[in-house]
Design a protein around this motif. Structure first.
Motif, PDB file in Angstrom:
ATOM      1  N   ASN A 173     -15.684   9.503 -33.213  1.00 27.37           N
ATOM      2  CA  ASN A 173     -15.182  10.692 -32.539  1.00 27.37           C
ATOM      3  C   ASN A 173     -14.308  10.306 -31.350  1.00 27.37           C
ATOM      4  O   ASN A 173     -14.506  10.770 -30.248  1.00 27.37           O
ATOM      5  N   LYS A 174     -13.342   9.445 -31.583  1.00 28.86           N
ATOM      6  CA  LYS A 174     -12.533   8.975 -30.467  1.00 28.86           C
ATOM      7  C   LYS A 174     -11.117   9.516 -30.547  1.00 28.86           C
ATOM      8  O   LYS A 174     -10.608   9.792 -31.621  1.00 28.86           O
ATOM      9  N   MET A 175     -10.499   9.656 -29.381  1.00 28.45           N
ATOM     10  CA  MET A 175      -9.091  10.028 -29.309  1.00 28.45           C
ATOM     11  C   MET A 175      -8.265   8.831 -28.848  1.00 28.45           C
ATOM     12  O   MET A 175      -7.237   8.531 -29.434  1.00 28.45           O
ATOM     13  N   VAL A 176      -8.704   8.169 -27.787  1.00 26.83           N
ATOM     14  CA  VAL A 176      -7.995   7.000 -27.279  1.00 26.83           C
ATOM     15  C   VAL A 176      -8.830   5.751 -27.533  1.00 26.83           C
ATOM     16  O   VAL A 176      -8.490   4.916 -28.360  1.00 26.83           O
ATOM     17  N   ALA A 177      -9.937   5.630 -26.816  1.00 29.32           N
ATOM     18  CA  ALA A 177     -10.757   4.428 -26.942  1.00 29.32           C
ATOM     19  C   ALA A 177     -12.200   4.727 -27.311  1.00 29.32           C
ATOM     20  O   ALA A 177     -12.958   3.821 -27.588  1.00 29.32           O
ATOM     21  N   GLY A 178     -12.606   5.981 -27.284  1.00 27.83           N
ATOM     22  CA  GLY A 178     -13.972   6.349 -27.607  1.00 27.83           C
ATOM     23  C   GLY A 178     -14.917   6.345 -26.425  1.00 27.83           C
ATOM     24  O   GLY A 178     -16.117   6.523 -26.601  1.00 27.83           O
ATOM     25  N   VAL A 179     -14.392   6.145 -25.213  1.00 26.84           N
ATOM     26  CA  VAL A 179     -15.247   6.096 -24.026  1.00 26.84           C
ATOM     27  C   VAL A 179     -15.851   7.475 -23.755  1.00 26.84           C
ATOM     28  O   VAL A 179     -17.071   7.596 -23.563  1.00 26.84           O
ATOM     29  N   ALA A 217     -20.415  11.197 -23.950  1.00 29.79           N
ATOM     30  CA  ALA A 217     -20.917  12.499 -24.392  1.00 29.79           C
ATOM     31  C   ALA A 217     -22.117  12.341 -25.315  1.00 29.79           C
ATOM     32  O   ALA A 217     -23.103  13.076 -25.188  1.00 29.79           O
ATOM     33  N   GLU A 218     -22.058  11.389 -26.231  1.00 31.84           N
ATOM     34  CA  GLU A 218     -23.191  11.160 -27.132  1.00 31.84           C
ATOM     35  C   GLU A 218     -24.406  10.656 -26.363  1.00 31.84           C
ATOM     36  O   GLU A 218     -25.530  11.063 -26.640  1.00 31.84           O
ATOM     37  N   TYR A 219     -24.194   9.792 -25.398  1.00 31.13           N
ATOM     38  CA  TYR A 219     -25.292   9.229 -24.626  1.00 31.13           C
ATOM     39  C   TYR A 219     -25.981  10.291 -23.770  1.00 31.13           C
ATOM     40  O   TYR A 219     -27.192  10.296 -23.633  1.00 31.13           O
TER      41      TYR A 219
END
Length: 67
Positions: free
Chosen positions: A17-23, A28-30
């Protein structure tokens, strides 16, 4: 008195679910937040902090392992 330990979740970048790097998706998942909320807060924070949040994002990109 006993304490039940809950299994710890890894703090990783999202690969799905990433747009740039997934950070932002990983944060959000964490933290069980909506990914769009985290992304919006990141953009607003980067604008308000004159780029400091953007530097933190880049550092997290380099330091967080990918899932």
């Amino acid at each position: 008195m006993t304490f039940e330990s809950q299994p710890t979740r890894p703090f990783v970048r999202s690969s799905e679910n990433k747009m740039v790097a997934g950070v932002c998706a990983g944060v959000a998942e964490y933290s069980n937040l909506d990914v769009n909320l985290v992304r919006a807060l990141t953009v607003v924070g980067a604008l308000i902090s004159f780029g400091t949040v953007a530097l933190v994002y880049i550092a997290a990109w380099m330091l967080m392992p990918q899932a």
